[in-house]
Each structure stands twice: as structure tokens, then as C-alpha cells.
Design an enzyme around this catalytic site. Structure first.
Site, PDB file in Angstrom:
ATOM      1  N   LEU A 107       8.040   4.717   1.809  1.00 22.16           N
ATOM      2  CA  LEU A 107       8.403   4.014   0.899  1.00 22.16           C
ATOM      3  C   LEU A 107       7.127   3.974   0.274  1.00 22.16           C
ATOM      4  O   LEU A 107       6.850   3.483  -0.731  1.00 22.16           O
ATOM      5  CB  LEU A 107       9.663   2.729   1.482  1.00 22.16           C
ATOM      6  CG  LEU A 107      10.548   2.481   1.885  1.00 22.16           C
ATOM      7  CD1 LEU A 107      11.335   1.261   1.907  1.00 22.16           C
ATOM      8  CD2 LEU A 107      11.519   3.583   0.498  1.00 22.16           C
ATOM      9  N   GLY A 108       6.567   3.205   1.545  1.00 21.49           N
ATOM     10  CA  GLY A 108       4.389   3.411   0.755  1.00 21.49           C
ATOM     11  C   GLY A 108       4.031   3.020   1.943  1.00 21.49           C
ATOM     12  O   GLY A 108       4.380   2.988   2.993  1.00 21.49           O
ATOM     13  N   HIS A 109       2.591   3.200   1.438  1.00 20.23           N
ATOM     14  CA  HIS A 109       1.687   2.750   2.432  1.00 20.23           C
ATOM     15  C   HIS A 109       0.470   2.134   1.179  1.00 20.23           C
ATOM     16  O   HIS A 109       0.251   2.309   0.527  1.00 20.23           O
ATOM     17  CB  HIS A 109       0.991   4.065   3.167  1.00 20.23           C
ATOM     18  CG  HIS A 109       0.536   5.181   2.339  1.00 20.23           C
ATOM     19  ND1 HIS A 109       0.879   6.144   1.468  1.00 20.23           N
ATOM     20  CD2 HIS A 109      -0.067   5.526   2.200  1.00 20.23           C
ATOM     21  CE1 HIS A 109       0.008   6.551   0.444  1.00 20.23           C
ATOM     22  NE2 HIS A 109      -0.539   6.365   1.113  1.00 20.23           N
ATOM     23  N   GLY A 113      -1.108  -0.515   5.959  1.00 22.15           N
ATOM     24  CA  GLY A 113       0.059  -0.591   6.719  1.00 22.15           C
ATOM     25  C   GLY A 113       0.760   0.335   5.927  1.00 22.15           C
ATOM     26  O   GLY A 113      -0.011   1.178   4.919  1.00 22.15           O
ATOM     27  N   VAL A 115       5.478   1.405   5.067  1.00 23.01           N
ATOM     28  CA  VAL A 115       6.358   0.860   5.290  1.00 23.01           C
ATOM     29  C   VAL A 115       7.209   1.846   4.809  1.00 23.01           C
ATOM     30  O   VAL A 115       6.962   3.270   4.126  1.00 23.01           O
ATOM     31  CB  VAL A 115       6.435   0.202   3.444  1.00 23.01           C
ATOM     32  CG1 VAL A 115       8.469   0.091   4.274  1.00 23.01           C
ATOM     33  CG2 VAL A 115       5.495  -1.170   3.687  1.00 23.01           C
ATOM     34  N   ASP A 224      -0.430 -14.670  -3.959  1.00 24.20           N
ATOM     35  CA  ASP A 224      -0.542 -12.795  -3.714  1.00 24.20           C
ATOM     36  C   ASP A 224       0.559 -12.015  -5.245  1.00 24.20           C
ATOM     37  O   ASP A 224       0.988 -11.332  -4.468  1.00 24.20           O
ATOM     38  CB  ASP A 224      -0.407 -12.364  -2.117  1.00 24.20           C
ATOM     39  CG  ASP A 224      -0.816 -10.809  -3.097  1.00 24.20           C
ATOM     40  OD1 ASP A 224      -1.608 -10.719  -3.447  1.00 24.20           O
ATOM     41  OD2 ASP A 224      -1.133 -10.257  -1.961  1.00 24.20           O
ATOM     42  N   GLY A 244       1.925 -12.495   3.022  1.00 25.38           N
ATOM     43  CA  GLY A 244       0.347 -12.664   4.086  1.00 25.38           C
ATOM     44  C   GLY A 244      -0.105 -13.414   4.074  1.00 25.38           C
ATOM     45  O   GLY A 244      -0.889 -14.605   5.080  1.00 25.38           O
TER      46      GLY A 244
END
Length: 490
Positions: A107-109, A113, A115, A224, A244
Site C-alpha cells: 500500500l505504501g512505503h 517502514g 505497509v 502529526d 507514533g
């Protein structure tokens, strides 16, 4: 504080570290978003070390959290118990993530990290698993990464917050299994390519305000809030994720809070003042960005203007007066005078969800599914038409490639059938092929010592072949004999 008039930017002030005047030309103003791919995608990080440092003087000590066996991560219980699953075999070399989940897509990076969209082999449901790229570098790095798990557990269950299923660590790498959501608001805006309709903006604003009100009522600050951390759900419902940097007000760790993206940072964070008003300011900049297709500045004069309550009229002119007034309340420079999430939800335009928002979401979802069905139908019809027109082409195996027939060698110099439309007088007298070949032979710089018939071209197909004259001979001589001949007087 006096508000700047339209067209007159405010002076560079209002922060402990003012931007020097010679940076005014670095960002001359506000601009639209750049078309193309992900404008905020970061370059890939270098590969991290997969093992902890080893000392040559002291015996190696493996910390307890760097064990290869998976262990559940939770702040609700005191002890960390091993992770158990019916489909997990500790004797196999594959990790718990590889044995219990079927990876469908990524899905994403980011820089820390990536996902994945996965299907659980336990219950067959779809989830999203976030895996950190690098292992823990030490106890402090582990504590910082595990703070995201603690933030999820503090938030709890809410319809507008991403739900955490479970978290575990294996081999020094942290995994978070959450519910599967749609694309982020950032990806949705970049795929849209323009300003979002105001009906969608009102729905997104109300959903995130409900999530922030839930956090602020428990004394939590997100710190955030940005489009990349807002995820779309079914029927256009938004959910807030990535906890986070979550901070609990009044706790011992509130003084060690970290700021998020500087483009969405509230001005009071530069002075070390953390509060719930910072989330409202970040959400206001998020709504301004998606509603106006505006590229938020990283710094400079434009960054200062937005922190002083200045809304660029060239971008906000197309918004309704209600949305402009709400943005002015959310982007108030003074955190004491800034509207809270609870006060904004009490406004008439945000008190109840607008009925056309749900209709818009349902129509957009139906149109997307209809377009996908139409593409699949056209592909099927093309395949059937190809099978009916060429019924045997897809049944028989492909044969070897055919080699084109060889052509006889041709010699342009000896072909007397070639003709030219040029005037023969303009290029000199015409020469026969035999004469041309003999001249070429005489002009050879390195004569051959012996003529071998197999070295010649095969000209058996030519009607007439010119007679070959005797080839000159060459007697090799060494340098000493040449030197003696040069000394011999003539």
C-alpha cells in the site's frame, strides 16, 4: 494583533528564529501542487544492518528483545508473552508474518517502514500490516518505535480512528496489524489532480474533528495531523492514523515530544508549547491544502504568513464564506484564541452530516465500480472476438520462426544492369567494371604475397568474369638488411 491587508504581506516576525530577509526570494509566494506522482515520496534509505553490534573485547550479549521468536507487544499487560497461532511453526525458517499472512500488495512505503495489504490465514479477512524497515538499534530506538503501539492502545476504539488488531516484534523488527483502510487523503488528492469538491471537504473536516475531539477529551495530542495520516474508509468516511508522535498531556514524557511535518506545524510548537490547539491548526492547514490544491511551503516568507493568519486570496476566493470563516478560526495564530474541536463541531455547518455528502460518496463509489466492471466486460468481449475470428490460432502451439530465403551474392561493381539518371557527361567518361576492378587492385597499399583461390569471392553466378592478371609478389626482408642497403653507396 493587526491583520495584514490583502496584497500586503506581513513582516517576517512572530517566531523565536525569524527568517532572514534575504530568504524572501527563495519562495516568492504560494503555488499550486505540482502534477505528477507522489511529490512527497522520499528516496529509499540505505540498507540497514541486520544484526546488533558485536564487541571484540567483551563477549556478545543478545538483548531479550532481539530474540528470533515472535513476542506480542502490548502496554496493557506487564509481561511480554510469546505470540501463538495455529498456522505458525517455530521450526520453520519463515517469519511469523510470512507464515500467517498472504501478502497481496504494498500500500505504501516511507523512510521508516512499509505497509502491506494482506489476507490472514487464520480468519481469511483483509488487514494492513506495517513493518519497520530496520531493526532496533538500541533500547532508546526500541522505546521510540514501540510508542506507536502505546498510542494506539491509549486512543482505544473509535469509528474515526484506525483500529489496532495486534503488534509483535520478531528479530528486532516491529510489526503492526491494523484494520484495512482505503488510500490516504494525500494519495486521493494526487489522483484527483485538482481541488476537491467542497462537499467532500466538509465531510473530511467533520470526521477528523470527531477523531480529534475523542483524543483531546482523553488528554491526548496527535502532533502529526496531515493528509498522509488520514485514511479513507467506506462511503468516504475518514479515519485518523499513525499515532507514533502521540503525547499525553501532564505525563512525564510530555517534555520529550517531537514535532511532525514542518509544513503543518503550529507556531507555538517552536516555543515548546504543546497543547490540543496544535492539532486544530494542523487540520486547518490540511483542509486549506486539499480544498485549494495548494502547495504548502516548507519555510520562508510564505510559511510565516500562514502562521500569522494570512489566507492567500488567490486560493481562497473560490471557497464559500462559511468554509473561509472556519479556516480563519482554525488558523488563529494565538493558541488561546483558537477554536477547539468541540467548539467547531458545535457550529451549524458541522453539527450534523450533510445529506448530499453521503449521496456524493455513494455516487462516486458506484461510478468507480461501474467503470471497473465495464473494463472487465470489454476485455472479455475482445478475447471472445479473437477466439471466433481466429479459432485455431490459440489452439495450436507456436512453431519455430521461419528463416527468410537466402539471396544470391551481388556485386554492385560488376552488375552491368545498374543505371543512373544522372548525366554521364557531368561525371566524366563511363568506365567498364573490368577497368574499375583493375584500378582497385593496383591501389592496394599492402600487397599479398600469394594469391589463394579460396580467398576470392564466389562469382560463379556472374555471366562474365574479367581475367585476373598476375599478382605482385612481396619478399619479406629484415631491418638489418635494409640498414645495410642504406649504407651501401649507390
Amino acid at each position: 494583533m493587526t491583520m495584514p491587508t490583502e496584497g500586503t504581506p506581513p513582516p517576517l516576525s512572530g517566531t523565536p528564529i525569524p527568517v532572514p530577509a534575504y530568504f524572501r526570494h527563495a519562495e516568492p509566494g504560494f503555488s499550486l501542487k505540482r502534477p505528477g506522482g507522489l511529490s512527497r515520496s522520499l528516496p529509499p534509505r540505505p540498507p540497514a544492518k541486520g544484526c546488533i553490534p558485536v564487541s571484540r573485547l567483551f563477549p556478545p550479549r543478545t538483548p531479550g528483545w532481539h530474540q528470533p521468536q515472535p513476542r506480542r507487544v502490548s502496554f496493557l499487560c506487564e509481561t511480554s508473552e510469546p505470540l501463538q497461532s495455529p498456522g505458525y511453526d517455530p521450526s520453520r525458517p519463515e517469519s511469523f508474518f510470512q507464515q500467517n499472512f498472504q501478502r497481496l500488495s504494498r500500500l505504501g512505503h516511507g523512510s521508516y517502514g512499509e505497509v502491506f495489504k494482506v489476507r490472514s490465514k487464520e480468519d481469511g479477512r483483509l488487514y494492513a500490516v506495517k513493518r519497520y524497515m530496520s531493526p532496533f538499534r538500541g533500547p532508546k530506538d526500541r522505546t521510540r518505535k514501540l510508542a506507536e503501539v502505546g498510542g494506539h492502545e491509549k486512543v482505544g476504539q473509535h469509528p474515526h480512528c484506525v483500529r489496532l488488531e495486534r503488534a509483535w516484534e520478531e528479530g528486532g523488527i516491529l510489526y503492526l496489524q491494523t484494520e484495512l483502510c482505503g488510500p490516504s487523503l494525500q494519495q486521493h488528492c494526487e489522483a484527483w489532480g485538482a481541488s476537491l469538491p467542497e462537499a467532500q471537504v466538509w465531510g473530511y473536516l467533520r470526521d477528523i474533528l470527531l477523531a480529534l475531539d475523542h483524543l483531546h477529551s482523553q488528554g491526548l495530542v496527535h502532533l502529526d495531523v496531515k493528509p498522509a495520516n488520514i485514511f479513507l474508509g467506506p462511503r468516504g468516511r475518514c479515519k485518523l492514523g499513525d499515532f507514533g508522535l502521540l503525547v499525553e498531556l501532564g505525563s512525564a514524557g510530555a517534555g520529550e515530544a517531537q514535532e511532525g511535518d514542518p509544513r503543518y506545524m503550529a507556531p507555538e510548537l517552536l516555543q515548546g508549547s504543546y497543547g490540543t490547539a496544535a492539532d486544530v491548526f494542523s487540520l486547518g492547514l490540511t483542509i486549506l491544502e486539499v480544498a485549494c490544491n495548494m502547495e504548502l511551503p516548507h519555510g520562508g516568507e510564505g510559511w510565516q504568513q500562514l502562521r500569522q493568519g494570512y489566507l492567500p486570496p488567490e486560493f481562497t476566493a473560490g471557497l464559500s464564506s462559511e468554509l473561509r470563516s472556519v479556516l480563519a478560526m482554525m488558523l488563529e495564530p494565538d493558541p488561546q484564541l483558537r477554536a477547539t474541536a468541540e467548539a467547531l463541531l458545535a457550529l451549524p455547518m458541522l453539527r450534523q452530516p450533510r445529506p448530499w455528502n453521503v449521496l456524493w460518496y455513494m455516487a462516486a463509489e458506484a461510478l468507480s465500480r461501474g467503470w471497473a466492471l465495464w473494463q472487465a466486460l470489454v476485455t472479455l468481449l475482445c478475447w471472445l472476438w479473437h477466439g471466433l475470428v481466429h479459432p485455431a490460432s490459440w489452439l495450436q502451439p507456436p512453431g519455430p520462426p521461419a528463416t527468410p530465403p537466402g539471396s544470391p551474392p551481388c556485386s554492385p561493381l560488376l552488375d552491368s544492369t545498374l543505371s543512373s539518371s544522372w548525366d554521364n557527361d557531368s561525371i566524366g567518361p563511363s568506365l567498364s567494371p573490368e577497368t574499375v576492378l583493375s584500378r582497385i587492385t593496383r591501389r592496394t597499399s599492402t600487397p599479398r604475397g600469394r594469391y589463394i583461390p579460396r580467398d576470392a569471392l564466389d562469382l560463379t553466378d556472374v555471366d562474365s568474369e574479367p581475367p585476373r592478371g598476375p599478382c605482385p609478389t612481396f619478399e619479406p626482408r629484415n631491418l638489418l638488411s635494409l640498414f645495410e642497403d642504406s649504407l651501401d653507396p649507390a
